[in-house]
Each structure stands twice: as structure tokens, then as C-alpha cells.
Design a protein around this motif. Structure first.
Motif, PDB file in Angstrom:
ATOM      1  N   ALA A 142      90.003  37.047  97.420  1.00 59.53           N
ATOM      2  CA  ALA A 142      88.642  37.274  97.711  1.00 59.53           C
ATOM      3  C   ALA A 142      88.417  37.855  99.093  1.00 59.53           C
ATOM      4  O   ALA A 142      87.264  38.326  99.313  1.00 59.53           O
ATOM      5  N   ASP A 143      89.295  37.935  99.882  1.00 57.18           N
ATOM      6  CA  ASP A 143      89.189  38.457 101.119  1.00 57.18           C
ATOM      7  C   ASP A 143      89.381  39.987 100.913  1.00 57.18           C
ATOM      8  O   ASP A 143      88.848  40.839 101.919  1.00 57.18           O
ATOM      9  N   ARG A 144      89.534  40.664  99.890  1.00 60.43           N
ATOM     10  CA  ARG A 144      89.542  42.116  99.737  1.00 60.43           C
ATOM     11  C   ARG A 144      88.699  42.346  98.477  1.00 60.43           C
ATOM     12  O   ARG A 144      88.778  41.862  97.475  1.00 60.43           O
ATOM     13  N   GLY A 145      87.530  43.319  98.599  1.00 56.46           N
ATOM     14  CA  GLY A 145      86.925  43.713  97.376  1.00 56.46           C
ATOM     15  C   GLY A 145      87.256  45.155  97.148  1.00 56.46           C
ATOM     16  O   GLY A 145      87.634  45.955  98.051  1.00 56.46           O
ATOM     17  N   MET A 146      87.221  45.541  95.999  1.00 60.85           N
ATOM     18  CA  MET A 146      87.659  46.673  95.633  1.00 60.85           C
ATOM     19  C   MET A 146      86.878  47.526  94.565  1.00 60.85           C
ATOM     20  O   MET A 146      85.967  47.065  93.799  1.00 60.85           O
ATOM     21  N   VAL A 147      86.410  49.005  95.057  1.00 65.29           N
ATOM     22  CA  VAL A 147      85.674  49.482  94.180  1.00 65.29           C
ATOM     23  C   VAL A 147      86.526  50.714  93.838  1.00 65.29           C
ATOM     24  O   VAL A 147      87.089  51.524  94.541  1.00 65.29           O
ATOM     25  N   PHE A 148      86.527  51.145  92.502  1.00 66.86           N
ATOM     26  CA  PHE A 148      87.311  52.214  91.945  1.00 66.86           C
ATOM     27  C   PHE A 148      86.558  53.281  91.452  1.00 66.86           C
ATOM     28  O   PHE A 148      85.218  53.221  91.571  1.00 66.86           O
ATOM     29  N   GLN A 149      87.179  54.318  91.357  1.00 64.00           N
ATOM     30  CA  GLN A 149      86.570  55.593  90.762  1.00 64.00           C
ATOM     31  C   GLN A 149      85.651  55.483  89.607  1.00 64.00           C
ATOM     32  O   GLN A 149      84.650  56.020  89.538  1.00 64.00           O
ATOM     33  N   ASN A 150      86.161  54.861  88.634  1.00 58.00           N
ATOM     34  CA  ASN A 150      85.536  54.656  87.413  1.00 58.00           C
ATOM     35  C   ASN A 150      84.762  53.083  87.880  1.00 58.00           C
ATOM     36  O   ASN A 150      85.187  52.351  88.436  1.00 58.00           O
ATOM     37  N   TYR A 151      83.480  53.262  87.254  1.00 56.65           N
ATOM     38  CA  TYR A 151      82.533  52.173  87.791  1.00 56.65           C
ATOM     39  C   TYR A 151      83.028  50.525  87.187  1.00 56.65           C
ATOM     40  O   TYR A 151      82.421  49.954  87.806  1.00 56.65           O
ATOM     41  N   THR A 152      83.798  50.506  86.198  1.00 59.33           N
ATOM     42  CA  THR A 152      84.293  48.984  85.753  1.00 59.33           C
ATOM     43  C   THR A 152      83.084  48.097  85.610  1.00 59.33           C
ATOM     44  O   THR A 152      83.376  47.153  85.976  1.00 59.33           O
ATOM     45  N   LEU A 153      82.050  48.516  85.280  1.00 58.30           N
ATOM     46  CA  LEU A 153      80.829  47.678  84.941  1.00 58.30           C
ATOM     47  C   LEU A 153      80.986  46.973  83.550  1.00 58.30           C
ATOM     48  O   LEU A 153      81.491  47.868  82.713  1.00 58.30           O
ATOM     49  N   PHE A 154      80.585  45.748  83.258  1.00 55.55           N
ATOM     50  CA  PHE A 154      80.502  45.065  81.846  1.00 55.55           C
ATOM     51  C   PHE A 154      79.258  45.631  81.125  1.00 55.55           C
ATOM     52  O   PHE A 154      78.203  45.490  81.764  1.00 55.55           O
ATOM     53  N   PRO A 155      79.371  46.425  80.213  1.00 54.54           N
ATOM     54  CA  PRO A 155      78.246  47.173  79.570  1.00 54.54           C
ATOM     55  C   PRO A 155      77.381  46.113  78.879  1.00 54.54           C
ATOM     56  O   PRO A 155      76.113  46.573  78.831  1.00 54.54           O
ATOM     57  N   ALA A 201      78.455  48.433  91.329  1.00 56.22           N
ATOM     58  CA  ALA A 201      80.023  48.286  91.681  1.00 56.22           C
ATOM     59  C   ALA A 201      80.214  47.934  93.173  1.00 56.22           C
ATOM     60  O   ALA A 201      80.581  46.898  93.241  1.00 56.22           O
ATOM     61  N   ILE A 202      79.331  48.576  93.924  1.00 57.53           N
ATOM     62  CA  ILE A 202      79.685  48.289  95.506  1.00 57.53           C
ATOM     63  C   ILE A 202      79.081  46.985  95.854  1.00 57.53           C
ATOM     64  O   ILE A 202      79.454  46.098  96.547  1.00 57.53           O
ATOM     65  N   ALA A 203      77.749  46.461  95.235  1.00 60.58           N
ATOM     66  CA  ALA A 203      77.143  45.358  95.338  1.00 60.58           C
ATOM     67  C   ALA A 203      77.713  44.345  94.846  1.00 60.58           C
ATOM     68  O   ALA A 203      77.894  43.341  95.627  1.00 60.58           O
ATOM     69  N   ARG A 204      78.765  44.437  93.638  1.00 63.36           N
ATOM     70  CA  ARG A 204      79.398  43.394  93.282  1.00 63.36           C
ATOM     71  C   ARG A 204      80.634  43.207  94.083  1.00 63.36           C
ATOM     72  O   ARG A 204      80.704  41.849  94.416  1.00 63.36           O
ATOM     73  N   VAL A 251      87.400  42.538 103.708  1.00 61.39           N
ATOM     74  CA  VAL A 251      87.604  44.144 103.765  1.00 61.39           C
ATOM     75  C   VAL A 251      87.233  44.871 102.544  1.00 61.39           C
ATOM     76  O   VAL A 251      87.596  43.977 101.323  1.00 61.39           O
ATOM     77  N   LEU A 252      86.519  45.856 102.573  1.00 65.52           N
ATOM     78  CA  LEU A 252      86.233  46.661 101.509  1.00 65.52           C
ATOM     79  C   LEU A 252      87.355  47.799 101.112  1.00 65.52           C
ATOM     80  O   LEU A 252      87.030  48.544 101.918  1.00 65.52           O
ATOM     81  N   LEU A 253      87.668  47.629 100.022  1.00 70.26           N
ATOM     82  CA  LEU A 253      88.441  48.885  99.578  1.00 70.26           C
ATOM     83  C   LEU A 253      88.025  49.870  98.653  1.00 70.26           C
ATOM     84  O   LEU A 253      87.699  49.336  97.489  1.00 70.26           O
ATOM     85  N   MET A 254      88.047  50.974  98.819  1.00 72.56           N
ATOM     86  CA  MET A 254      87.347  52.165  97.773  1.00 72.56           C
ATOM     87  C   MET A 254      88.175  52.888  97.517  1.00 72.56           C
ATOM     88  O   MET A 254      89.110  53.903  98.459  1.00 72.56           O
ATOM     89  N   ASP A 255      88.676  53.381  96.166  1.00 69.99           N
ATOM     90  CA  ASP A 255      89.581  54.401  95.836  1.00 69.99           C
ATOM     91  C   ASP A 255      88.692  55.614  95.136  1.00 69.99           C
ATOM     92  O   ASP A 255      88.182  55.388  94.036  1.00 69.99           O
ATOM     93  N   VAL A 312      76.482  42.031  89.106  1.00 68.29           N
ATOM     94  CA  VAL A 312      76.621  41.557  90.616  1.00 68.29           C
ATOM     95  C   VAL A 312      77.211  40.187  90.736  1.00 68.29           C
ATOM     96  O   VAL A 312      77.782  39.657  91.463  1.00 68.29           O
ATOM     97  N   SER A 313      76.580  39.498  89.652  1.00 66.92           N
ATOM     98  CA  SER A 313      76.941  37.910  89.834  1.00 66.92           C
ATOM     99  C   SER A 313      78.226  37.485  89.465  1.00 66.92           C
ATOM    100  O   SER A 313      78.356  36.361  89.473  1.00 66.92           O
ATOM    101  N   PHE A 314      78.932  38.427  88.610  1.00 70.76           N
ATOM    102  CA  PHE A 314      79.992  38.106  87.971  1.00 70.76           C
ATOM    103  C   PHE A 314      81.237  37.324  88.914  1.00 70.76           C
ATOM    104  O   PHE A 314      81.675  36.028  88.716  1.00 70.76           O
ATOM    105  N   GLY A 315      81.360  37.712  90.015  1.00 70.06           N
ATOM    106  CA  GLY A 315      82.354  37.207  90.987  1.00 70.06           C
ATOM    107  C   GLY A 315      81.939  35.885  91.481  1.00 70.06           C
ATOM    108  O   GLY A 315      82.758  34.773  91.610  1.00 70.06           O
TER     109      GLY A 315
END
Length: 267
Positions: free
Chosen positions: A93-106, A161-164, A172-176, A114-117
Motif C-alpha cells: 500500500a506504500d506504492r500506488g500504481m497508475v497504468f496507461q490503460n485505465y483499469t477501471l471496473f466498468p 484511476a489517479i484518484a483511486r 510514492v505514486l508510480l505512473m507508467d 475510487v473506494s475500491f482500495g
């Protein structure tokens, strides 16, 4: 909500630990026919608290592999990753990850995504609602809390995705390549948004991109990667004003930094 600092004693005030660091990191891919491919070699990078740092390199240089190792999604062949002197052994949980694809639950609304985690962490409904409301405000999507991903533009999906990721309050926020799938205009808007978001939250960010202008506009420092194997070729400080508009990309000092990075990439 991002005040993660505890008082530093007099003895170590001069040298607080890096927020994130890698030490002599290497990665080898092994194949069934006993062939081995060295994809990362002797990677030594660091981020201090509240820094925005970009990794820049050509496709195939190992940027995303490095980010996955830092995220704990891949294991290094040698060397290590540390978060505030704690060795990374896997996802956390000390690292948040944001990918190129949005990876949201439709099937989940914006607020529910945003509440998922927070649900996984076992927060009460009241705590979740408070956190979600705060971070939807941070990314400017309060009015879309009840919308579903299919109703959002690409830029808005990435904001969700960033808010989540932010809602879990990572160190640390990691962004690919988070804006790689967006059209040019939306990409520019998201760059401006990301710069303003970082100024507001002061969270530590490591972002991978192959877009040199994007890296210069967003970051305070840039690591330039070479390929075959992936390695750090240069570390470049970005001496530009903290307050940045998109017009800055036309300024002579911006162009000079771009020239420096392109030169480093070509050697």
C-alpha cells in the motif's frame, strides 16, 4: 492528508532516508532454451520526499520493467528497491500504481472505483465516503461521482484511476505512460492537471514516459535510460519555475533542456 513526515532526530537530520531508491538493480529474463537476456543493469536511482521524477527512454529500454519491479510486481535478479530504507519484497500500500490503460471496473461508479482500495483496507463506510469525496474534489470529478466509466472521456477515466491510487495515500505514486493513450489536446490538458495536482498534494511521484517534452514539463529531475541492456545514462535537473503553463514548452530554456535530453538519448 499527505503529511507522512515524523520528526527527524538531530543525529540523522542531515541525511534523512530517500523516499524511494534502487541499489545496483538488475533484471535477467531466462528462456526455456537456457538463453538469458539482461534487460536492466546496475540501476541506481532515488527520489526524495515530495519530488516529481521522470524516467525517459526509447521503447524497449526496460522503463516499464523497472517500474514493475519498484511496484513489487516483478522481482529483480539482483539488487534491491527500498521505500524509506524498507526493502521492497512485493506489492504494498506504500506504492500506488497508475497504468496507461485505465483499469477501471466498468460495473462500478466513479465513487465506487475510487473506494475500491479503501474497502480492501476495511475502512468504515463513513471513512470511505469522506476519503472518496476528498479525492474526487482533488481531481475535479465531484459532479461525476455517480457516473460509470463508459460515460467518461479518456482524460476523465485517467483522473479516476489517479484518484483511486491517491485515496490509499501511498508514500510514492508510480505512473507508467499514464497519458500515452490520449489524443494530443487531452494529453496536454492532463499534463497541466498533473502538474497542478502534484503542487496541491506534494506526493512523491515516479513517472515513466517516452515523451521528452512531457517529462520536462512535469518533473524536477529526469533519469535518461539507455537500452540493451537498460541502464541509467544521465540524471538531469530541471531548473524551471515551479509554476508552469503549457506555453513554457516554447521557452528557450525549455528547448535547451530538451536538446540536452535528446543528446543523452542518442549516445
Amino acid at each position: 492528508m499527505f503529511d507522512r513526515h515524523s520528526p527527524i532526530s538531530e543525529n540523522n537530520a542531515a541525511t534523512p532516508p530517500h523516499k524511494l531508491s534502487t541499489s545496483s538493480l538488475a533484471k535477467v529474463f531466462a528462456y526455456k532454451d537456457d538463453r538469458q537476456l539482461l534487460v536492466l543493469d546496475n540501476i541506481n536511482i532515488h527520489l526524495d520526499a515530495n519530488e516529481f521524477v521522470c524516467l525517459v527512454g526509447a521503447s524497449g529500454c526496460g522503463k516499464s520493467t523497472l517500474l514493475k519491479i519498484i511496484a513489487g510486481l516483478e522481482q529483480p535478479s539482483s539488487g534491491q528497491v527500498s521505500i524509506e530504507d524498507e526493502v521492497v519484497l512485493g506489492p504494498g500500500a506504500d506504492r500506488g500504481m497508475v497504468f496507461q490503460n485505465y483499469t477501471l471496473f466498468p460495473w462500478r461508479s466513479v465513487a465506487e472505483n475510487v473506494s475500491f482500495g479503501l474497502e480492501l483496507k476495511g475502512l468504515s463506510k463513513a471513512e470511505r465516503l469522506k476519503q472518496v469525496a476528498y479525492y474526487l474534489d482533488v481531481v475535479g470529478l465531484t459532479k461525476f461521482a455517480d457516473a460509470y466509466p463508459k460515460q467518461l472521456s479518456g482524460g476523465m477515466k485517467q483522473r479516476v484511476a489517479i484518484a483511486r491510487a491517491l485515496a490509499n495515500e501511498p508514500a510514492v505514486l508510480l505512473m507508467d505512460e499514464p497519458f500515452g493513450a490520449l489524443d494530443a489536446q487531452t494529453k496536454s490538458q492532463m499534463q497541466q492537471f498533473m502538474r497542478e495536482l502534484w503542487a496541491r498534494t506534494q506526493i512523491t511521484i515516479l513517472m515513466v514516459t517516452h515523451d521528452v517534452e512531457e517529462a520536462i514539463f512535469l518533473s524536477q529531475r529526469i533519469y535518461v535510460m539507455g537500452a540493451h541492456p537498460g541502464c541509467i545514462k544521465a540524471e538531469i535537473s530541471i531548473d524551471l519555475p515551479d509554476s508552469r503553463s503549457l506555453e513554457l514548452k516554447l521557452a528557450p530554456e525549455f528547448v535547451q533542456i530538451k536538446r540536452q535530453i535528446i543528446h543523452a538519448l542518442g549516445h
